[in-house]
Every structure is written in structure tokens, then in C-alpha cells.
Design an enzyme around this catalytic site. Structure first.
Site, PDB file in Angstrom:
ATOM      1  CE  LYS A 207     -58.934 -37.356  13.674  1.00 36.34           C
ATOM      2  NZ  LYS A 207     -59.931 -36.324  14.389  1.00 36.34           N
ATOM      3  CD  GLU A 213     -57.275 -37.076  -0.859  1.00 33.99           C
ATOM      4  OE1 GLU A 213     -57.327 -36.562  -2.146  1.00 33.99           O
ATOM      5  OE2 GLU A 213     -57.084 -37.701   0.028  1.00 33.99           O
ATOM      6  N   GLY A 268     -59.187 -31.202  12.275  1.00 33.73           N
ATOM      7  CA  GLY A 268     -58.181 -31.030  11.114  1.00 33.73           C
ATOM      8  C   GLY A 268     -57.584 -29.869  10.924  1.00 33.73           C
ATOM      9  NE  ARG A 269     -62.931 -26.678   9.565  1.00 35.59           N
ATOM     10  CZ  ARG A 269     -63.604 -27.184   9.219  1.00 35.59           C
ATOM     11  NH1 ARG A 269     -63.247 -28.346   8.627  1.00 35.59           N
ATOM     12  NH2 ARG A 269     -64.642 -27.293   9.451  1.00 35.59           N
ATOM     13  CD  GLU A 354     -61.823 -28.492   5.601  1.00 36.99           C
ATOM     14  OE1 GLU A 354     -61.623 -28.965   4.720  1.00 36.99           O
ATOM     15  OE2 GLU A 354     -61.322 -28.744   6.532  1.00 36.99           O
ATOM     16  CG  HIS A 385     -46.196  -3.835  -8.403  1.00 40.97           C
ATOM     17  ND1 HIS A 385     -46.057  -2.929  -8.680  1.00 40.97           N
ATOM     18  CD2 HIS A 385     -45.629  -4.080  -6.870  1.00 40.97           C
ATOM     19  CE1 HIS A 385     -45.108  -1.750  -8.227  1.00 40.97           C
ATOM     20  NE2 HIS A 385     -45.078  -2.530  -6.971  1.00 40.97           N
ATOM     21  CE  LYS A 505     -61.211 -36.217   1.936  1.00 42.81           C
ATOM     22  NZ  LYS A 505     -61.342 -36.769   2.636  1.00 42.81           N
TER      23      LYS A 505
END
Length: 541
Positions: A207, A213, A268-269, A354, A385, A505
Site C-alpha cells: 500500500k 520486506e 491487509g488481512r 492478528e 498421521h 519492525k
């Protein structure tokens, strides 16, 4: 100051009810009520919800619904859909639901109808997707695009990646779609190792166009492309941006005409149906993408309009709250019995934790009750399993969500019948277990009876649909989105901020120059961090 959740009479009634219900077993509940398996169900948007295998009664549901009403969920739903600024800590509206509304809808934010803005972006995305998919969009050397690399992190990666994996069956197979998120260079190197830069389009999803990153990976991708094609001008034909920062996008070398924007009222999510979904539209095509939006919309409308007693997101959200707040359950397993949904639990981790992983209420006072469960899971039958042993016979209460389909997208012999038989069997085994008497009747040696006894009474939800389609995926995601919102209202927390990701951050930004400084820097961290930085610097010498 808002009403403390645990001071509500409805909360206190549920506490008393939970104490009385602790020793009630699902075997008893089913034995006493032959119609239970049909009555405790709900249906919407192509999804069938069976919640009969929960440690609940009609009274439980009535008490849970009384609690969610007293917490003000009806008013909060209306406020969200109307574009009110319910994200109070950031002063923002919360309008991921507007991203799925029909073209003629009206939702005003600060005097602007955002629906027209949304469709302006969608129309541009569609035109661009058609160009790329048809081969009309040519790279710098005149060759069509065959590879899409989405560069983002968090909500700019998990949603598009999950959607691509989930709907790969419907994707254009002549396009290879890859995703880069980790700042570890290995992620980028392995992603592009077998790709031809002349046929690769990179989508940089940030954005602000400053996310550390993402921009580190974007600049590495830029250098990779220019090194192979030998011309800085190539960037304009091989990079597009999903961003709102035209200045930084232009400085990077991307034509602002190839920038697809979104808004601060999209978290964001919750952003995968915004321009963040560009990679999804490129892979699936506009028609399938709009089908997915239709599935979201159907569940949105169900959540907004259907009485809570039949409202799937409200039921699911309150069942999760029932175990977290009144039974001490700390985790929630999500177990999709479909390989295409293998990334769905990872997607839900961000959506749920979050959103509701908060320690203070809306008014800033500390919570003194548990909020979000820890979400985790793997596709069946793989999980059976590995960790199902703990769910069946361990000491922890782990409510489970089973997700399955009546039809496979890849029918081969009886594979799907075996898969679904396992899903139904696991839910049954968790609920009813196996008594020591039943084990003894099988002739098991007395010293082994305890080891082979299953206590049961382990709750689960089963979500069933005909087949995994774009619309069904949209409905499934919206189901969980609104369940999370429902819980946040009762817990009196803000599901739409994420201040907890900021501190790390900031500290990372301080440490980077300390790792790379040519001479020994003055370190002012704790003794452990200082020592680790020094060891790292010494090893790098």
C-alpha cells in the site's frame, strides 16, 4: 467506559451454565435427542454447517445469542456495512464488505460513494488481466507473459497465495503463478530459478510502497530483471504495482498507469478482494474472479440479514468463544479434507490471530479473559498421521473445524470416498470416543485397556459443500471473517488494528545498520541482544 464483558448478566449466566455442562458428554446428548444431528445445522451460500457435535444444548445457544445481542452486534454490523469508522484506534471505516457489493450499491465514506471507486479499479484490473491472459501484453523483448510473480507480505501474500492454491483447478495453466514474501533471499532465488525474465511479470503489492520486506524483494527482482534484459526501460513492461504511493511507484520505474490502488479502509488481512487480488484475477480470469466475489457477497448478506439463531458466522463465532472463554480451550484446529485448501489454515492464522490477538479492550483497559484461540491445521488425511493423536487422547481440549466436499475436482477411482469417509469418521470418533467397556469386550488385555480407550466429548464443526468453486471459496472466507468480527464484539476488542506487529519492525530498523556498520557500533540493547549482534558480526567477518 464500555461494559466489561464478564459483568454482563448473559456472560455470568453462561459461566454457570458451563460449570453445569462440564461433565455432560456428547454420548448423552445424542442419546437423549435422536433429531440432534439435523436440528443443530445451518445453511447459506452453498455451505452446510453441522454443529451438532458441540458440547451445547438449546439453552446454550439461547444464552450465547443473548450475550452477542447484549454486546451490541446488530448495531455493529449495521455500522460496518454503512461505512462508519468502527476501527476506532486508527479512525478508519472497515469496508472489505464494500469490495464485494454490486455495482449499483451506495456506501459513503467522507462524502464519497466508494462503490464507484471500487468498480473503477476492478474494471482496470479486468482490462489488464485480459491483456496478459490473451498474450496481448508484451514484455520488453516483445514476448508475451507466461509467469506471474506476486511480491508482498502478510495480507498482500497470504490471501492471494491461498486463493491461487485453492482455485488452481480453474487457473489458466499456460500462466505460472509464484509468490515471494520472505525477506530471506532463498525465497526469491528459488521462486525465479526456472523463470525466464523476458516472460515474467512482477506484481509489487504494498500500500505504501515502503514495506521493508516487500521492497527489498522488489528491488532484488528489479535487479534480476535488468541484469538479464540489459535495459532499465524493461522495468515498465515487467512490473506493475498494487499501491497508493504514485511517487514511489514512479521512482521504482513503474508507469503509474499500471498502478492499481486501494484504500485505508481495507485492512491487509481483509484485502484479498481489493486490488491485492490482481494475481488471483490473472490466474483465474475475470469471470471466475467475479464468481468468487459473488460467494463473498452471498455470505455477507447472510451475515447482515439472517436472525442470529440461523446465522452461520454468528453461530461459529460464538461456539469458538464458548470454548475459549468458558472452557479454557487455547487452540482451534482447521482441518480441510481437500488438498487444494492446504494453505487455508495458514491464511486463517493471520485473519484470526492478528484480528483478535489483543490484550486491551476498546477503551484501553486490560482484558482479564482469553481472546483469540491459536489457529492451526493441516489437510486431511495427512494430519491424521501426525497430530490427531493429541486431539483424540491428549490432555488438551482442541475444538476442530472439518471442511469437506461432496464432489472432488479430480475424481479418480474411489479416492474421494476414502477421503470423506476419513473426515466423517474422525468427527465421529472425536465426539463419541470408545469406552473402556467396549475395548474390554473386544478381548483386549486388561493392561492395555486404558491405552486403547478414547474419552470422546471432543467438539467439532463440519462444513460441507458440493464442490470447491470460486463462489464457495469466497463464502468460506467470508464465513470466517464475520465469525472473527462476532467474537471481537463480545470480547470488546478492535479486530481491525494490528499494533502488535509494529514494535519488532521498529527494532529491526535499528538493528540493520548495527549489523552492517564497518566499525564496531555502540550497542544499547539488552545483554542478550548485544551479544547476539556481536557474534553475528564476528561470524560475518
Amino acid at each position: 467506559m464500555t461494559t466489561h464483558p464478564s459483568s454482563r448478566p448473559e456472560w455470568q449466566a453462561l459461566q454457570s451454565h458451563a460449570r453445569a455442562f462440564q461433565q455432560v458428554h456428547l454420548r448423552e446428548l445424542f442419546a437423549a435427542d435422536p433429531g440432534r444431528g439435523r436440528r443443530f445445522t445451518a445453511e447459506a451460500a452453498g455451505l452446510y454447517l453441522d454443529y451438532s457435535k458441540h458440547r451445547i444444548s438449546e439453552e446454550t445457544i439461547a444464552l450465547l445469542m443473548a450475550l452477542v445481542r447484549s454486546a451490541g452486534l446488530p448495531r455493529r454490523i449495521d455500522a460496518m456495512f454503512a461505512g462508519e469508522k468502527i476501527n476506532a484506534t486508527e479512525g478508519r471505516a472497515v469496508l472489505h464488505v464494500a469490495l464485494r457489493m454490486p455495482r449499483g450499491a451506495i456506501v459513503n465514506v467522507d462524502g464519497q460513494n466508494v462503490i464507484s471507486e471500487i468498480y473503477a479499479v476492478l474494471d482496470r484490473m479486468e482490462a489488464f488481466a485480459n491483456q496478459v491472459r490473451s498474450g496481448a501484453w508484451l514484455g520488453h523483448t516483445g514476448r508475451p507473459i507466461k509467469n506471474i510473480v506476486n511480491i508482498g507480505i502478510g495480507g498482500s501474500d497470504l490471501g492471494p497465495l491461498m486463493a491461487y492454491e485453492a482455485l488452481r483447478h480453474y487457473s489458466q495453466r499456460s500462466l505460472t503463478c509464484r509468490f515471494v514474501s520472505n525477506v530471506d533471499a532463498t525465497d526469491f532465488i528459488e521462486t525465479v530459478r526456472d523463470l525466464d525474465p523476458a516472460e515474467t511479470l512482477c506484481i509489487v503489492a504494498s500500500k505504501t510502497f515502503t514495506t521493508l520486506e516487500t521492497m527489498r524483494n522488489a528491488h532484488t527482482a528489479r535487479a534480476w530483471l535488468v541484469a538479464h534484459l540489459g535495459d532499465e526501460a524493461a522495468v515498465a513492461r515487467h512490473f506493475v504495482a498494487v499501491s497508493t504511493n504514485a511517487r514511489e511507484v514512479t521512482a521504482f520505474g513503474i508507469d503509474p498507469a499500471n498502478m492499481f490502488g486501494f484504500w485505508d479502509w481495507v485492512g491487509g488481512r481483509y484485502s484479498m478482494t481489493s486490488a491485492i487480488g490482481l494475481s488471483t484475477m490473472l490466474a483465474l480470469g475475470p469471470e471466475a474472479y467475479h464468481e468468487m466475489l459473488g460467494g463473498f457477497r452471498a455470505m455477507d448478506e447472510h451475515f447482515r440479514t439472517v436472525p442470529f439463531e440461523r446465522n452461520m458466522p454468528v453461530i461459529m463465532g460464538m461456539l469458538g468463544l464458548w470454548y475459549t472463554s468458558f472452557f479454557g480451550a487455547e487452540t482451534q484446529a482447521v482441518l480441510p479434507y481437500d488438498q487444494y485448501l492446504r494453505r487455508f489454515p495458514a491464511y486463517l492464522q493471520q485473519l484470526t490471530m492478528e484480528s483478535n490477538g489483543k490484550r486491551v479492550r476498546f477503551d484501553g483497559t486490560p482484558v482479564d479473559y482469553q481472546t483469540s484461540a491459536i489457529y492451526w491445521g493441516e489437510p486431511g488425511t495427512n494430519g491424521q498421521h501426525s497430530f490427531y493423536q493429541l486431539i483424540h487422547q491428549g490432555t488438551k481440549l482442541v475444538p476442530c473445524d472439518f471442511i469437506g466436499f461432496c464432489h472432488s475436482l479430480n475424481p479418480v477411482e474411489n479416492h474421494h470416498d476414502l477421503l470423506m469417509a476419513n473426515m466423517f469418521a474422525q468427527a465421529e470418533a472425536l465426539a463419541f470416543g470408545k469406552t473402556s467397556e467396549a475395548v474390554a469386550d473386544e478381548g483386549v488385555a486388561s493392561e492395555l485397556i486404558a491405552h486403547r480407550t478414547f474419552p470422546g466429548n471432543r467438539p467439532s464443526t463440519t462444513i460441507l459443500a458440493h464442490r470447491l468453486t470460486p463462489a464457495i471459496l469466497g463464502a468460506l472466507i467470508a464465513l470466517y471473517e464475520h465469525s472473527v468480527f462476532t467474537q471481537s464484539i463480545v470480547w470488546d476488542i478492535n479486530a481491525f488494528d494490528q499494533w502488535g506487529v509494529e514494535l519488532g519492525k521498529v527494532l529491526a530498523g535499528q538493528i540493520v545498520p548495527e549489523l552492517t556498520a564497518p566499525s564496531e557500533p555502540v550497542l544499547n540493547h539488552d545483554s542478550s541482544t548485544n551479544n547476539l549482534i556481536r557474534r553475528y558480526r564476528d561470524a560475518r567477518k
